[in-house]
Design a protein around this motif. Sequence first.
Motif, mmCIF file in Angstrom:
data_model
loop_
_atom_site.group_PDB
_atom_site.id
_atom_site.type_symbol
_atom_site.label_atom_id
_atom_site.label_comp_id
_atom_site.label_asym_id
_atom_site.label_seq_id
_atom_site.Cartn_x
_atom_site.Cartn_y
_atom_site.Cartn_z
ATOM 1 N N VAL A 256 0.856 -1.182 0.000
ATOM 2 C CA VAL A 256 0.000 0.000 0.000
ATOM 3 C C VAL A 256 0.896 1.237 0.000
ATOM 4 C CG1 VAL A 256 -1.712 1.331 1.292
ATOM 5 C CG2 VAL A 256 -1.882 -1.169 1.203
ATOM 6 N N ALA B 46 -2.889 -0.290 -3.597
ATOM 7 C CA ALA B 46 -3.751 0.839 -3.254
ATOM 8 C C ALA B 46 -2.865 1.989 -2.787
ATOM 9 C CB ALA B 46 -4.749 0.459 -2.158
ATOM 10 N N VAL C 265 -6.010 1.806 -9.886
ATOM 11 C CA VAL C 265 -5.527 1.723 -8.504
ATOM 12 C C VAL C 265 -6.494 2.453 -7.579
ATOM 13 C CG1 VAL C 265 -3.645 2.282 -6.924
ATOM 14 C CG2 VAL C 265 -3.139 1.668 -9.298
ATOM 15 N N PRO C 266 -7.016 1.791 -6.550
ATOM 16 C CA PRO C 266 -7.875 2.491 -5.589
ATOM 17 C C PRO C 266 -7.076 3.498 -4.771
ATOM 18 C CG PRO C 266 -7.503 0.225 -4.884
ATOM 19 C CD PRO C 266 -6.914 0.349 -6.254
ATOM 20 N N VAL C 267 -7.649 4.675 -4.601
ATOM 21 C CA VAL C 267 -7.043 5.749 -3.816
ATOM 22 C C VAL C 267 -8.015 6.124 -2.708
ATOM 23 C CG1 VAL C 267 -6.163 8.110 -3.823
ATOM 24 C CG2 VAL C 267 -5.844 6.663 -5.829
ATOM 25 N N THR D 147 -12.159 4.904 -9.000
ATOM 26 C CA THR D 147 -11.368 4.249 -7.948
ATOM 27 C C THR D 147 -10.965 5.217 -6.842
ATOM 28 O OG1 THR D 147 -9.263 4.594 -9.117
ATOM 29 C CG2 THR D 147 -10.462 2.541 -9.586
ATOM 30 N N VAL E 118 -8.622 0.572 4.327
ATOM 31 C CA VAL E 118 -7.856 -0.146 3.303
ATOM 32 C C VAL E 118 -7.554 -1.568 3.771
ATOM 33 C CG1 VAL E 118 -5.619 -0.270 2.139
ATOM 34 C CG2 VAL E 118 -6.883 1.875 2.164
ATOM 35 N N ARG F 148 -5.687 -4.861 -7.194
ATOM 36 C CA ARG F 148 -6.251 -3.509 -7.277
ATOM 37 C C ARG F 148 -7.760 -3.543 -7.479
ATOM 38 N NH1 ARG F 148 -1.446 -1.039 -11.253
ATOM 39 N NH2 ARG F 148 0.077 -0.662 -9.563
ATOM 40 N N ILE G 160 -9.617 -4.856 -4.285
ATOM 41 C CA ILE G 160 -9.648 -3.874 -3.197
ATOM 42 C C ILE G 160 -10.652 -2.776 -3.517
ATOM 43 C CG2 ILE G 160 -8.324 -2.080 -2.009
ATOM 44 C CD1 ILE G 160 -5.878 -3.928 -2.202
ATOM 45 N N ALA G 161 -10.665 -2.293 -4.761
ATOM 46 C CA ALA G 161 -11.613 -1.245 -5.151
ATOM 47 C C ALA G 161 -13.052 -1.706 -4.942
ATOM 48 C CB ALA G 161 -11.387 -0.845 -6.602
ATOM 49 N N LEU H 68 -13.822 -1.969 -1.136
ATOM 50 C CA LEU H 68 -14.031 -0.670 -0.496
ATOM 51 C C LEU H 68 -15.484 -0.225 -0.625
ATOM 52 C CD1 LEU H 68 -10.783 1.213 -1.592
ATOM 53 C CD2 LEU H 68 -11.469 0.772 0.767
#
Length: 385
Positions: free
Chosen positions: A35, A100, A122-124, A140, A316, A335, A338-339, A342
């Motif tokens: 991360v 992430a 990429v999740p932010v 994302t 996260v 990625r 995880i997105a 979330l």
Amino acid sequence: MWTRLWVPVLALAVLSHAGPAGPAARAAQSQPVKVGLAVGITGDISVYGDPIRNGFLLAFRQINERGAVRIDPILEDTGGGRDGAINVFQKLIQRDQVAAILGPVLSSQAFGADPLAVQAGVPVVGVSNTAKGIPEIGATVFRVSAPEVLQIPKSVAVAKQVLNLQRVVVLYDNADDFTVSGYRTFAEELQKNGIQVADTITFARGDSDFSAQLTKAKAASPQAIVVSALAREGTLLLIQARNLGITVPFIGGNGFNDTNIITRAGAAAEGLIVGTAWVPSAPTAVNLRFYDAYRDQYKKEPNQFAAQAYAGAQVVAEAVRRAGLTGAEDIGTQRSKIAEALKTIKSIETPLGRIGFTATRDVDQPRTYVAVVRGGRFIELTPPK
């Protein structure tokens, strides 16, 4: 500059009140999930970046010590500019192949760097980006920081009741996306509340001498001065205003939510009113544990930015858990999972209280506060009953 910190251990306690996990989510990780932490720890935004970094690292240390997930946090210094954030995002996405990213610190940096993450899938998760339009950057992009469009209305309404406000002067930094967004929200809310704006005065990030602006503000005889600024300029405005004999309260945006402003401005900060997502006195078990752990680790009190960073790390890690990642998947799979995970987080207990994400990936935080500086510290400000 980059730093990699990982403590490989087992069990999960920081992710309190987590959602149900299927067999995949309970599978042991064979490798830690990387991360990226995009934080401005040098330059004029270090007053925000230091507590944000501390909040991230404290949370991930606890998660790795106690958790069923393992995180490899990679810290990169963005500095205070947009280009620095863009460069860091490129490194984290391409070189480090993170799953992430948490950060960056400023909304102006997010508007520049977040599109790179969106393009790469990429999740932010933003922990301090409160300007209007952050989640709208792309599919994302998430945030755990309560936007100013929610905070400012509350602070204006409470200040109106407490101070019987009828007339103010507005000062704002017209060179930063965040402060311009804050100014627009302040202007709307002052109008809605029937508060006269005697004058609107601008300055720019990097200015140091505000005597001309403050002299003009004083001449308008306001009951309060409303300011949308970052911490450096905000601190100087407070000090210089008091030196010019201005005694009326300041009402600040999210840029003032930092105990370093109180430390540096001293008595000049007394009476400062801000809307805030967190107060030290919030009596939840998670907040009290966070507060004590932060003080033990860093020998100073946390602030709102540290609490939001801690909460961002929590969500996260919870997404990694829900995604059932082992750490061995290809980076594209990590990625995307995880997105998607979330999006399922609707209620998790954090130092901010229970938070989750809305359908538009913005934070859902039912409880926020208005605070005032009294006796050298932020305390909750409530209107008279």
